[in-house]
Structures are given as structure tokens and as C-alpha cells.
Design an enzyme around this catalytic site. Structure first.
Site, PDB file in Angstrom:
ATOM      1  N   HIS A   1       0.832  -1.202   0.000  1.00  5.82           N
ATOM      2  CA  HIS A   1       0.000   0.000   0.000  1.00  5.82           C
ATOM      3  C   HIS A   1       0.866   1.251   0.000  1.00  5.82           C
ATOM      4  CE1 HIS A   1      -3.182  -2.705   2.066  1.00  5.82           C
ATOM      5  NE2 HIS A   1      -3.203  -2.839   0.763  1.00  5.82           N
TER       6      HIS A   1
ATOM      7  N   HIS B   1      -9.461   1.311   3.609  1.00  7.01           N
ATOM      8  CA  HIS B   1      -8.605   0.276   4.181  1.00  7.01           C
ATOM      9  C   HIS B   1      -7.700   0.898   5.240  1.00  7.01           C
ATOM     10  CE1 HIS B   1      -6.525  -3.580   4.229  1.00  7.01           C
ATOM     11  NE2 HIS B   1      -5.395  -2.908   4.265  1.00  7.01           N
TER      12      HIS B   1
END
Length: 368
Positions: A50, A72
């Protein structure tokens, strides 16, 4: 004791992984509810792909988006990221959403469509804020505005027309002259190319058609019709009796559907149905017709406006519309201090008038 477990990514709050990584308990509860000892070693190593804040910021800057949804991560960290992004892009009023699971996010997108203008609609260059009138045709995200008459030329669509016929049987013997003079009460004029009424004689200049071939092939006598054009789209068809008499037994009204043609056809049928009424004297008939039309106008006005009051002595109609007082003096005079209200009422009144009073026939149609 020699076993181990490595968590290589982010653990969501409330999961067993998060409990094991943070609390390092001596025992855990399995899905079946049984407690078992935690004997293996636990390690947490981040292999997350990420983006961090800098990468997320650069991505938003390049794409120039106006809305970002963060879906998220830990709630506190997500909130912090939202605050930083909002501060970073406060000059463009970036909207950042942080929904929880099952939450709904509604984002309004405003985008412009490119529309091609073709055919007659494109004859004149459009002015600013001008409303274009035509048919919008969309296919494969391509949009085109064309005139209804140009649909077959600039699109793959096929044009069709709805043809209607109403047969009106007559309840007693009428001559062609009587029928035409009766219709003349309801229509101000027929086209001079179609019908001429002079010296009590009726000359039909319209074409005479023969309905033909099949009956002739079978040895039957052809049917002869007189076709009268009430308008470019409405025809009156009267069959000539085969026995040589002048008695007309039925009249056919045929027209191609349109707003104007439907109005003319309806008025024609109503006029023919009035032949069923018993004969009246000329003066009494005119007075009774006027009273009847005024009452009909009152009923029609109540379909559009509330509280319509009729004064038969004048005759006048009064009512309130959009907060303004409106006064109508039959048949078409409208009084109102508000010009917009007066215009709207006048448009409705013209449509009502054309259903109740003689209709002027013209190639360009009616004023409504």
C-alpha cells in the site's frame, strides 16, 4: 515449541491476528469456542504494498480527482490520513470519505456530453443559451440531435406513421350537399382547391378514387368514393351509392396521427355525430350552440384551474392562478396584471377554443 507464525501484512481490528500480534496471549479461542494454548512463536513483518501518504498525495495530484474514498486501514490512521489530505488539497476543496463496512457513500458526478447537431437543426449557428429542438439519438455513447424529418437520413432508425380511420354511420338519409353544409358550420372554410359551395351546388374538386382491383377482378362493380381534404393530413371519404341514389349511408374520417391532425379529426367526428340530433330552427340552434360551448369551456377550464367561476350574463370566467387574479371574457380575451400568467392562460385557452369553435384550416396548422 518449534513452530512459528509470521504475519506479513496489516491485521484488522477485532480479528484473531490483531489479538495475537498485539496482546501475545498464552491461549486463544478457536471458532468452535474451545480454548487452546498458544505455544508457537509470533512475528509481524510488513510486506505491505500500500502507498504511504506521499504516494497517495502525489497520485491525487496527478489524477486531479475531486473525491477520495479511504476504505482500508485502522480507523485512527485513516482519520489522520483524511485530515492531512484535506489540509494538503484545501485549495481545490477535496472531498475525502472514510466509510465503515456496509456504509453507503453517495457522490454526485457532473460531466458534460458532446452532442452532434446534424441536418436541419444545424442550418443556423446556435446562439448562447438557445434551446435546440429536435430528437436526441444516443448509440454507443455517441449523441446526435436531428430534426424528426432527418431521422432516416442521419440515423439507422426507420420512420413510421400511424394511420387512423373512423367510420361514422348515419341514422337517416343525407345528401352530399347536406353533409358538407353541416360541416361548414364547424369549419370556417374548406380549401378552395377541394370544395366549392356556390349557388346551392356542391362541386367536389378533390380526387375521386376507385377502390379497385380486387373487386373488379372478381366481377363486382368498383366502389367509388369522394375524398375531401379537410387538411393536409385529414381526409373525409364518402362512398357514392352503387344504386345510383344520392343518399349517403356512412362517412369515413381518415388521418395521419399528429397533434394538429388529431384535433381536426376529433372535431370532424363530433360534427358528424351532431347529425344524429333532431333538426332545430336556425336562431334557436345558434343560441343553444353558444350556451353549450360556454358551458363546455367552463368544464374544460376547471380541468386546468381551480375555483373557476362562470357568469353567464357577461359571459366571463374568473379564478386565481399562481396567486394572480385572472378574468376571461369569452371566447379569447384574458385580463391579468401578471404577463407570464396571462401568457400561460392564453395558451391553454387557445387549445380549448379550437375544440369548441369553428376551426380555420391552413397548411401551417393551428396557432396552438
Amino acid at each position: 515449541q518449534k513452530s512459528g507464525c509470521i504475519f506479513a501484512g496489516y491485521s484488522v481490528e477485532g480479528t484473531l491476528a490483531k489479538q495475537v500480534c498485539v496482546q501475545r496471549p498464552n491461549e486463544i479461542v478457536r471458532q468452535d469456542g474451545k480454548s487452546v494454548p498458544l505455544a508457537m512463536s509470533i512475528e509481524e513483518i510488513s510486506f505491505s504494498a500500500h502507498s504511504d501518504f506521499a504516494q497517495t498525495r502525489d497520485f491525487i495530484d496527478v489524477t486531479e480527482v475531486n473525491n477520495v474514498v479511504l476504505v482500508h486501514g485502522d480507523h485512527n490512521n485513516v482519520r489522520k490520513l483524511k485530515d492531512r489530505l484535506t489540509e494538503e488539497f484545501k485549495h481545490k476543496k477535496l472531498q475525502v470519505y472514510t466509510p465503515k463496512n456496509t456504509d453507503t457513500v453517495r457522490i454526485k458526478f457532473v460531466h458534460e456530453n458532446i452532442v452532434k447537431v446534424m441536418g436541419k437543426v444545424a442550418n443556423e449557428y446556435p446562439r448562447p443559451n438557445q434551446v435546440l429542438k429536435g430528437i436526441l439519438v444516443s448509440k454507443d455513447f455517441q449523441h446526435t440531435i436531428v430534426d424528426p424529418e432527418d431521422i432516416g437520413t442521419y440515423t439507422n432508425l426507420q420512420l413510421g406513421a400511424v394511420r387512423n380511420t373512423i367510420i361514422v354511420p348515419l341514422n337517416r338519409d343525407y345528401s352530399l350537399r347536406q353533409i358538407l353544409l353541416h360541416l361548414h358550420k364547424y369549419f370556417l372554410s374548406f380549401s378552395s382547391q377541394d370544395i366549392v359551395v356556390e349557388n346551392d351546388e356542391v362541386e367536389v374538386v378533390a380526387k375521386e378514387i376507385t377502390a379497385a382491383s380486387e373487386t373488379a377482378a372478381q366481377g363486382q362493380q368498383p366502389q367509388h368514393f369522394i375524398v375531401i381534404h379537410l387538411s393536409p393530413e385529414v381526409q373525409l371519404s364518402i362512398e357514392r351509392p352503387a344504386d345510383g341514389t344520392t343518399t349517403i349511408r356512412e362517412v369515413s374520417v381518415t388521418w395521419t396521427t399528429s397533434k394538429y391532425a388529431d384535433l381536426i379529426a376529433d372535431a370532424t367526428v363530433v360534427a358528424l355525430l351532431h347529425l344524429y340530433a333532431p333538426p332545430r330552427t336556425q336562431v334557436a340552434a345558434e343560441i343553444e350552440d353558444d350556451v353549450f360551448r360556454i358551458k363546455c369551456m367552463h368544464q374544460m377550464l376547471t380541468q386546468y384551474f381551480t375555483g373557476v367561476h362562470l357568469d353567464m350574463a357577461s359571459p366571463t370566467f374568473t379564478f386565481m392562478y399562481m396567486g394572480e387574479k385572472v378574468k376571461i371574457m369569452a371566447p379569447l380575451m384574458v385580463e391579468c396584471s401578471n404577463a407570464d400568467v396571462k401568457h400561460k392562460v392564453s395558451n391553454i385557452l387557445r387549445r380549448i377554443f379550437l375544440t369548441l369553435y369553428p376551426l380555420p384550416i391552413a397548411d401551417e396548422g393551428c396557432c396552438c
